[in-house]
Design a protein around this motif. Structure first.
Motif, PDB file in Angstrom:
ATOM      1  N   MET A   1       0.834  -1.203   0.000  1.00  0.00           N
ATOM      2  CA  MET A   1       0.000   0.000   0.000  1.00  0.00           C
ATOM      3  C   MET A   1       0.870   1.255   0.000  1.00  0.00           C
ATOM      4  N   ASP A   2       1.934   1.219   0.769  1.00  0.00           N
ATOM      5  CA  ASP A   2       2.871   2.352   0.789  1.00  0.00           C
ATOM      6  C   ASP A   2       3.482   2.583  -0.593  1.00  0.00           C
ATOM      7  N   GLU A   3       3.824   1.482  -1.279  1.00  0.00           N
ATOM      8  CA  GLU A   3       4.439   1.596  -2.607  1.00  0.00           C
ATOM      9  C   GLU A   3       3.465   2.217  -3.605  1.00  0.00           C
ATOM     10  N   VAL A   4       2.195   1.816  -3.559  1.00  0.00           N
ATOM     11  CA  VAL A   4       1.210   2.385  -4.472  1.00  0.00           C
ATOM     12  C   VAL A   4       1.024   3.873  -4.189  1.00  0.00           C
ATOM     13  N   SER A   5       0.973   4.234  -2.921  1.00  0.00           N
ATOM     14  CA  SER A   5       0.787   5.647  -2.554  1.00  0.00           C
ATOM     15  C   SER A   5       1.959   6.511  -3.001  1.00  0.00           C
ATOM     16  N   ALA A   6       3.131   5.883  -3.139  1.00  0.00           N
ATOM     17  CA  ALA A   6       4.325   6.643  -3.525  1.00  0.00           C
ATOM     18  C   ALA A   6       4.494   6.769  -5.034  1.00  0.00           C
ATOM     19  N   LEU A   7       3.586   6.218  -5.810  1.00  0.00           N
ATOM     20  CA  LEU A   7       3.680   6.357  -7.269  1.00  0.00           C
ATOM     21  C   LEU A   7       3.523   7.829  -7.659  1.00  0.00           C
ATOM     22  N   PRO A   8       4.042   8.222  -8.823  1.00  0.00           N
ATOM     23  CA  PRO A   8       4.150   9.653  -9.153  1.00  0.00           C
ATOM     24  C   PRO A   8       2.843  10.315  -9.603  1.00  0.00           C
ATOM     25  N   PHE A   9       1.835  10.265  -8.744  1.00  0.00           N
ATOM     26  CA  PHE A   9       0.580  10.942  -9.053  1.00  0.00           C
ATOM     27  C   PHE A   9       0.806  12.458  -9.070  1.00  0.00           C
ATOM     28  N   THR A  10       0.231  13.109 -10.062  1.00  0.00           N
ATOM     29  CA  THR A  10       0.378  14.569 -10.139  1.00  0.00           C
ATOM     30  C   THR A  10      -0.662  15.301  -9.299  1.00  0.00           C
ATOM     31  N   ARG A  11      -1.750  14.599  -8.944  1.00  0.00           N
ATOM     32  CA  ARG A  11      -2.884  15.196  -8.212  1.00  0.00           C
ATOM     33  C   ARG A  11      -3.522  16.340  -8.988  1.00  0.00           C
ATOM     34  N   GLU A  12      -3.499  16.208 -10.285  1.00  0.00           N
ATOM     35  CA  GLU A  12      -4.124  17.198 -11.159  1.00  0.00           C
ATOM     36  C   GLU A  12      -5.006  16.484 -12.180  1.00  0.00           C
ATOM     37  N   ALA A  13      -5.949  17.229 -12.751  1.00  0.00           N
ATOM     38  CA  ALA A  13      -6.752  16.698 -13.850  1.00  0.00           C
ATOM     39  C   ALA A  13      -5.988  16.845 -15.155  1.00  0.00           C
ATOM     40  N   HIS A  14      -6.349  16.027 -16.125  1.00  0.00           N
ATOM     41  CA  HIS A  14      -5.729  16.132 -17.441  1.00  0.00           C
ATOM     42  C   HIS A  14      -6.061  17.503 -18.043  1.00  0.00           C
ATOM     43  N   PRO A  15      -5.099  18.123 -18.728  1.00  0.00           N
ATOM     44  CA  PRO A  15      -5.356  19.445 -19.326  1.00  0.00           C
ATOM     45  C   PRO A  15      -6.586  19.493 -20.228  1.00  0.00           C
ATOM     46  N   CYS A  16      -6.846  18.403 -20.954  1.00  0.00           N
ATOM     47  CA  CYS A  16      -8.034  18.384 -21.820  1.00  0.00           C
ATOM     48  C   CYS A  16      -9.316  18.511 -21.011  1.00  0.00           C
ATOM     49  N   ASP A  17      -9.328  17.894 -19.826  1.00  0.00           N
ATOM     50  CA  ASP A  17     -10.506  17.979 -18.969  1.00  0.00           C
ATOM     51  C   ASP A  17     -10.595  19.334 -18.278  1.00  0.00           C
ATOM     52  N   LEU A  18      -9.478  19.804 -17.770  1.00  0.00           N
ATOM     53  CA  LEU A  18      -9.481  21.098 -17.074  1.00  0.00           C
ATOM     54  C   LEU A  18      -9.923  22.237 -17.987  1.00  0.00           C
ATOM     55  N   ALA A  19      -9.600  22.124 -19.260  1.00  0.00           N
ATOM     56  CA  ALA A  19      -9.972  23.181 -20.200  1.00  0.00           C
ATOM     57  C   ALA A  19     -11.485  23.304 -20.356  1.00  0.00           C
ATOM     58  N   GLN A  20     -12.214  22.264 -19.937  1.00  0.00           N
ATOM     59  CA  GLN A  20     -13.668  22.278 -20.095  1.00  0.00           C
ATOM     60  C   GLN A  20     -14.394  22.812 -18.860  1.00  0.00           C
ATOM     61  N   GLY A  21     -13.657  23.087 -17.789  1.00  0.00           N
ATOM     62  CA  GLY A  21     -14.288  23.636 -16.594  1.00  0.00           C
ATOM     63  C   GLY A  21     -13.777  22.997 -15.323  1.00  0.00           C
ATOM     64  N   GLU A  22     -14.139  23.581 -14.193  1.00  0.00           N
ATOM     65  CA  GLU A  22     -13.704  23.091 -12.885  1.00  0.00           C
ATOM     66  C   GLU A  22     -14.271  21.704 -12.606  1.00  0.00           C
ATOM     67  N   ILE A  23     -13.457  20.854 -11.989  1.00  0.00           N
ATOM     68  CA  ILE A  23     -13.889  19.519 -11.578  1.00  0.00           C
ATOM     69  C   ILE A  23     -13.930  19.524 -10.050  1.00  0.00           C
ATOM     70  N   ARG A  24     -15.125  19.530  -9.495  1.00  0.00           N
ATOM     71  CA  ARG A  24     -15.267  19.727  -8.047  1.00  0.00           C
ATOM     72  C   ARG A  24     -14.571  18.632  -7.235  1.00  0.00           C
ATOM     73  N   ALA A  25     -14.609  17.404  -7.719  1.00  0.00           N
ATOM     74  CA  ALA A  25     -13.982  16.311  -6.977  1.00  0.00           C
ATOM     75  C   ALA A  25     -12.493  16.550  -6.780  1.00  0.00           C
ATOM     76  N   LEU A  26     -11.862  17.191  -7.745  1.00  0.00           N
ATOM     77  CA  LEU A  26     -10.425  17.456  -7.648  1.00  0.00           C
ATOM     78  C   LEU A  26     -10.109  18.315  -6.438  1.00  0.00           C
ATOM     79  N   GLU A  27     -10.942  19.306  -6.165  1.00  0.00           N
ATOM     80  CA  GLU A  27     -10.696  20.188  -5.031  1.00  0.00           C
ATOM     81  C   GLU A  27     -10.861  19.452  -3.707  1.00  0.00           C
ATOM     82  N   THR A  28     -11.653  18.400  -3.699  1.00  0.00           N
ATOM     83  CA  THR A  28     -11.863  17.615  -2.478  1.00  0.00           C
ATOM     84  C   THR A  28     -10.696  16.678  -2.213  1.00  0.00           C
ATOM     85  N   ILE A  29     -10.169  16.038  -3.254  1.00  0.00           N
ATOM     86  CA  ILE A  29      -9.189  14.969  -3.052  1.00  0.00           C
ATOM     87  C   ILE A  29      -7.751  15.392  -3.271  1.00  0.00           C
TER      88      ILE A  29
END
Length: 558
Positions: free
Chosen positions: A252-280
């Motif tokens: 579990m520690d190894e999975v958590s350490a993977l290089p997540f950017t914690r961002e939405a894909h630029p194609c999605d972000l360009a379409q508007g705010e994603i509320r779930a992103l602000e929560t997580i």
């Protein structure tokens, strides 16, 4: 793909959510663990048409299809079956991109564009909870296993971090894949040594047979003890291998350490705010699984009934990484899991032999073998608070108040800790109801534990913060008289007027949904009252949230 020099993706994942590269998003986790294993992974988020599904070409090994972080029918419709206009996982917040029965829709889309094609595998919460014969509230009937309705080749259920890599490697090597744990597939005959469930047609004909089937299904969900299952459906057999083993804390520690950017894909972000992103984005997942086994909750079937916790060092390191994010403003939004205060302890027997078949951990009382102890979480929270740049680390996940009372050594200190440092203005708990008759059908402890907790809360509440309550109306077995009792209890004992209550939604593969469909007690099989009229469900809700003088008048009039 061009920039990376890829001619073809090995695997393409299709999701009902916008793509958020976060450890809280199942598709992102699956993509990252496959990437770590050496596979080239593409993701198509919320495809709407043939052009969308074709944008990355055809994968070399397989397609992975997920309806998203929430069952698409739950995401799209309220308890009154009204369409939800909002979607926290869609750019712009409008529910315009998630089809009903998304797993089926996406699989059909793939087959229209690529025929024939490499295997299609279903995964995620929608697949997990619909992997066998199940009651579907929205069509008000029993439906076949999702793998058949979607015409998919395979289905991978539960937490698939390891099993999806095992599946991909077997395909890569041309080896047999039918031994992969957590895998479902369709066969011409039952598998030798597996339990045979009552057939789909037998379940449709007799609700009692469906109850028998569900019992067998539910009690074979633990990796330590589960047997494989087979079910005949229209002349074919859906084979369900035993669940994949749980990740160890180190994994579990190894999975958590993977290089997540914690961002939405630029194609999605360009379409508007994603509320779930602000929560997580600035939240921490401390553990998986839940031993609560509430009858209305699907966590037991998807994540399991054994709690697996990450190490403190891993969580603190992840929090330290959060503080380096350019958008971090000193607030960690959540430190928790399915139930926040289950972190760091579990029954040792379950790790060795699996869950008990004849009893549950917390209902009707906490099992004596469960070593309830909040010490590790107290230590963790203090370490997080001490990090430079961290101003506040909130607990937004649910908290089991009955466990606080059970912890004689650290329960009071834990509650004091979170009241002083980890909530803001109010603490929300989930008694769901207060009538012991209804609570027993929910698989929840009696109201006495709530009374004890409230007394402790009032005693340890220096900031005079509020205690709010999550309540459910129209659960199987709940009548209007029970809601009047709840209203009176809230007024006289809790000293408050509830402002929010949710009408029970029969989601697939829970015991509460089984009772809703059959009208029978999940253990005794005796008939129980089930409210199925939409107007009367709403009336139950209004009884508890209407101001006192109106509630009283309604009682006299009705």
């Amino acid at each position: 793909m061009r920039a990376l020099g890829w001619k073809q993706c090995d695997i393409i994942l299709v999701s009902g959510d916008a793509y958020i590269d976060s450890p809280f998003m199942g598709v992102a986790v699956v993509g990252r663990v496959l990437e770590r294993a050496g596979f080239n992974v593409g993701v198509i988020a919320q495809p709407m048409n043939e052009e969308d599904i074709a944008r990355l070409g055809e994968p070399r090994l397989f397609w992975g299809v997920s309806g998203g972080s929430v069952d698409s029918m739950v995401s799209n419709y309220t308890a009154s079956k009204k369409f939800r206009n909002d979607d926290d996982y869609t750019p712009g917040g409008k529910n315009t991109k998630r089809p009903d029965r998304a797993s089926i829709a996406y699989t059909n889309l793939i087959r229209r564009v690529f025929k024939p094609t490499v295997p299609i595998m279903l995964g995620g919460i929608e697949a997990s909870l619909r992997r066998t014969t199940h009651y579907d509230f929205w069509s008000n009937k029993l439906r076949r296993p999702l793998i058949l309705d979607a015409k998919a080749d395979y289905l991978l259920y539960g937490m698939a971090d390891n099993s999806v890599v095992e599946f991909a490697r077997a395909l890569e090597k041309g080896e047999g894949i039918e031994a992969v744990q957590g895998l479902c597939y369709v066969a011409k005959a039952p598998k030798e040594g597996y339990l045979t469930l009552p057939s789909f047609s037998a379940c449709v004909k007799d609700p009692l047979v469906f109850m028998e089937m569900f019992d067998l299904f539910y009690h074979n969900n633990d990796p330590m003890s589960a047997k494989g299952l087979c079910q005949e459906v229209d002349g074919r057999y859906v084979v369900q291998n035993p669940p994949a083993r749980y990740l160890t804390p180190e994994e579990m520690d190894e999975v958590s350490a993977l290089p997540f950017t914690r961002e939405a894909h630029p194609c999605d972000l360009a379409q508007g705010e994603i509320r779930a992103l602000e929560t997580i984005r600035f939240s921490l997942s401390t553990h998986q699984g839940c031993y609560g086994e509430c009858n209305f909750c699907a966590i037991s079937v998807h994540q399991g009934r054994t709690v697996r916790s990450r190490s403190e060092a891993s969580i603190v390191e992840e929090a330290t990484q959060l503080t380096q994010h350019p958008k971090f403003k000193g607030i960690i939004h959540d430190v928790g899991g399915p139930t926040a205060n289950m972190y760091g302890y579990e029954c040792a027997k379950k790790f060795k032999k699996g869950t008990c078949e004849d009893k549950t951990c917390l209902f009707p009382f906490t099992c004596k073998a469960m070593p309830v102890n909040h010490a590790r979480q107290i230590t963790l929270l203090r370490k997080l608070r001490a990090l430079p740049k961290v101003r506040k680390a909130f607990i937004a996940s649910g908290i089991r108040y009955d466990l606080i009372a059970e912890d004689k050594a650290h329960g009071e200190a834990y509650l004091k800790e979170i009241l002083e440092h980890h909530i803001s203005g109010q603490m929300k708990v989930a008694p769901e109801h207060i009538d012991d008759e209804v609570l027993s059908l929910m698989g929840k402890p009696g109201k006495a534990s709530l009374v004890r907790f409230k007394a402790l809360f009032d005693k340890l509440n220096p900031k005079k913060q509020f205690l709010t309550y999550y309540l459910i109306a129209a659960h199987p077995g709940c009548e209007e008289r029970h809601m009047h009792s709840l209203k009176e209890f809230a007024s006289t004992v809790l000293k408050m007027n509830p402002e929010q209550a949710q009408i029970f939604i029969p989601t697939p593969s829970t015991y509460s949904t089984l009772m809703y469909y059959t009208g029978r007690h999940y253990l005794t099989r005796k008939p129980i009252f089930v409210e199925k009229e939409m107007g009367k469900k709403e009336r139950q809700k209004q009884i508890v949230i209407t101001k006192e003088h109106l509630a009283g008048r309604g009682r006299m009039d009705g």
